[in-house]
Write a protein that holds these residues in place. Structure first.
Motif, PDB file in Angstrom:
ATOM      1  N   MET A  84      -1.910 -37.171  81.216  1.00 53.95           N
ATOM      2  CA  MET A  84      -1.153 -38.042  80.320  1.00 53.95           C
ATOM      3  C   MET A  84      -1.718 -38.027  78.907  1.00 53.95           C
ATOM      4  N   LEU A  85      -3.033 -38.077  78.780  1.00 51.53           N
ATOM      5  CA  LEU A  85      -3.632 -38.099  77.447  1.00 51.53           C
ATOM      6  C   LEU A  85      -3.522 -36.740  76.754  1.00 51.53           C
ATOM      7  N   ILE A  86      -3.708 -35.662  77.491  1.00 51.53           N
ATOM      8  CA  ILE A  86      -3.564 -34.338  76.886  1.00 51.53           C
ATOM      9  C   ILE A  86      -2.124 -34.127  76.424  1.00 51.53           C
ATOM     10  N   GLN A  87      -1.170 -34.525  77.237  1.00 48.06           N
ATOM     11  CA  GLN A  87       0.226 -34.354  76.845  1.00 48.06           C
ATOM     12  C   GLN A  87       0.592 -35.267  75.673  1.00 48.06           C
ATOM     13  N   TYR A  88       0.004 -36.460  75.616  1.00 47.49           N
ATOM     14  CA  TYR A  88       0.248 -37.335  74.466  1.00 47.49           C
ATOM     15  C   TYR A  88      -0.203 -36.652  73.178  1.00 47.49           C
ATOM     16  N   VAL A  89      -1.417 -36.111  73.195  1.00 46.30           N
ATOM     17  CA  VAL A  89      -1.951 -35.443  72.009  1.00 46.30           C
ATOM     18  C   VAL A  89      -1.084 -34.246  71.628  1.00 46.30           C
ATOM     19  N   ALA A  90      -0.617 -33.500  72.627  1.00 53.30           N
ATOM     20  CA  ALA A  90       0.241 -32.355  72.346  1.00 53.30           C
ATOM     21  C   ALA A  90       1.589 -32.785  71.779  1.00 53.30           C
ATOM     22  N   LEU A  91       2.207 -33.780  72.391  1.00 51.36           N
ATOM     23  CA  LEU A  91       3.523 -34.223  71.942  1.00 51.36           C
ATOM     24  C   LEU A  91       3.489 -34.806  70.532  1.00 51.36           C
ATOM     25  N   LYS A  92       2.367 -35.444  70.180  1.00 53.77           N
ATOM     26  CA  LYS A  92       2.221 -36.010  68.840  1.00 53.77           C
ATOM     27  C   LYS A  92       1.772 -34.971  67.817  1.00 53.77           C
ATOM     28  N   GLY A  93       1.474 -33.742  68.260  1.00 56.30           N
ATOM     29  CA  GLY A  93       1.043 -32.693  67.340  1.00 56.30           C
ATOM     30  C   GLY A  93      -0.298 -32.977  66.702  1.00 56.30           C
ATOM     31  N   ILE A  94      -1.165 -33.685  67.394  1.00 57.47           N
ATOM     32  CA  ILE A  94      -2.450 -34.081  66.822  1.00 57.47           C
ATOM     33  C   ILE A  94      -3.377 -32.878  66.655  1.00 57.47           C
ATOM     34  N   MET A  95      -3.368 -31.968  67.614  1.00 58.16           N
ATOM     35  CA  MET A  95      -4.177 -30.763  67.505  1.00 58.16           C
ATOM     36  C   MET A  95      -3.370 -29.680  66.800  1.00 58.16           C
ATOM     37  N   ARG A  96      -4.009 -28.914  65.937  1.00 53.34           N
ATOM     38  CA  ARG A  96      -3.304 -27.856  65.219  1.00 53.34           C
ATOM     39  C   ARG A  96      -2.705 -26.874  66.210  1.00 53.34           C
ATOM     40  N   GLY A  97      -1.449 -26.517  65.974  1.00 54.35           N
ATOM     41  CA  GLY A  97      -0.786 -25.543  66.815  1.00 54.35           C
ATOM     42  C   GLY A  97      -0.181 -26.119  68.070  1.00 54.35           C
ATOM     43  N   SER A  98      -0.385 -27.449  68.324  1.00 61.53           N
ATOM     44  CA  SER A  98       0.206 -28.045  69.512  1.00 61.53           C
ATOM     45  C   SER A  98       1.639 -28.448  69.221  1.00 61.53           C
ATOM     46  N   SER A  99       2.453 -28.462  70.267  1.00 62.00           N
ATOM     47  CA  SER A  99       3.835 -28.893  70.102  1.00 62.00           C
ATOM     48  C   SER A  99       4.420 -29.250  71.438  1.00 62.00           C
ATOM     49  N   CYS A 100       5.492 -30.027  71.412  1.00 59.47           N
ATOM     50  CA  CYS A 100       6.115 -30.454  72.662  1.00 59.47           C
ATOM     51  C   CYS A 100       6.891 -29.320  73.327  1.00 59.47           C
ATOM     52  N   THR A 101       6.902 -28.107  72.707  1.00 60.91           N
ATOM     53  CA  THR A 101       7.601 -27.001  73.320  1.00 60.91           C
ATOM     54  C   THR A 101       6.705 -26.197  74.253  1.00 60.91           C
ATOM     55  N   HIS A 102       5.414 -26.546  74.360  1.00 60.98           N
ATOM     56  CA  HIS A 102       4.537 -25.832  75.273  1.00 60.98           C
ATOM     57  C   HIS A 102       5.070 -25.937  76.700  1.00 60.98           C
ATOM     58  N   SER A 103       4.926 -24.872  77.461  1.00 58.23           N
ATOM     59  CA  SER A 103       5.589 -24.786  78.752  1.00 58.23           C
ATOM     60  C   SER A 103       5.053 -25.757  79.791  1.00 58.23           C
ATOM     61  N   SER A 104       3.927 -26.478  79.497  1.00 59.83           N
ATOM     62  CA  SER A 104       3.412 -27.428  80.480  1.00 59.83           C
ATOM     63  C   SER A 104       4.164 -28.750  80.436  1.00 59.83           C
ATOM     64  N   PHE A 105       5.133 -28.918  79.540  1.00 57.97           N
ATOM     65  CA  PHE A 105       5.836 -30.192  79.415  1.00 57.97           C
ATOM     66  C   PHE A 105       7.257 -30.075  79.933  1.00 57.97           C
TER      67      PHE A 105
END
Length: 204
Positions: free
Chosen positions: A183-204
């Motif tokens: 849940m926390l890793i996906q939150y950070v990814a969905l919010k784009g907090i880490m560079r290069g992260s996005s909600c389009t990553h295939s784990s979501f």
């Protein structure tokens, strides 16, 4: 927004176990949506509320996780060694206070600036626990000790620094199976907090 508290007629409660925490059986009448009152019984485990935190480093694109033995997982056929974020019970302290202490005990990082991101019930069918979720940045200057947990409490915690991309892949391949951590890793990814992260990553 929290909905109105259900109108339940409590009939009785029985203590089934009161060793580590409290396991009770509740018998109650519940009003069904069709207007009929139905008698039900449920076993409820009360271990208090807790908090969890994801530590991340933007410059290095890394996360801090822990690995420790979890007996219930082993009983269920898992290896028992679980990758997860630092977490713990509140023990009558404020979530912000307790999670800072847990982070230092488990990872050795002394974190002062934290951000609360949400709350969630983790197993509402049988457990009362509500978790408070936090994120915080870390770097080498915040390392105050080696971590590892409290030996007298049976903790033997390995500190794991993992690349952000590897953590996302670990969710996909089943290496990370802990709900609060996902849940926390996906939150950070969905919010784009880490560079290069996005909600389009295939784990979501």
């Amino acid at each position: 927004m929290q909905s109105e508290r259900a109108k339940v007629r409590m009939i009785k409660s029985e203590v089934l176990s009161d060793d580590w925490y409290s396991l009770k059986k509740y018998t109650f009448d519940y009003p069904r949506r069709d207007g009929e009152w139905q008698r039900q019984s449920r076993e409820v485990y009360d271990r208090g509320n807790g908090a969890a935190i994801l530590l991340y480093n933007l410059a290095r694109q890394t996360l801090i996780l822990t690995r420790q033995f979890r007996c219930p997982l082993w009983v269920n056929g898992h290896s028992g060694l679980l990758l997860e974020v630092p977490a713990g019970l509140l023990d009558n302290e404020a979530p912000e206070v307790r999670i800072k202490a847990e982070a230092e005990e488990e990872t050795g990082y002394r974190i002062e600036q934290i951000q609360k991101v949400f709350e969630a019930f983790m197993s509402p069918g049988s457990v009362t626990e509500k978790l408070h979720f936090f994120i915080a940045e870390y770097d080498a200057s915040l390392r105050a000790g080696s971590g590892g947990g409290i030996r007298d409490e049976g903790e033997d915690i390995e500190v794991v620094e993992m690349a952000w991309a590897d953590a996302l892949n670990a969710i996909e391949n089943g290496e990370i199976t802990d709900a609060k951590t996902i849940m926390l890793i996906q939150y950070v990814a969905l919010k784009g907090i880490m560079r290069g992260s996005s909600c389009t990553h295939s784990s979501f």
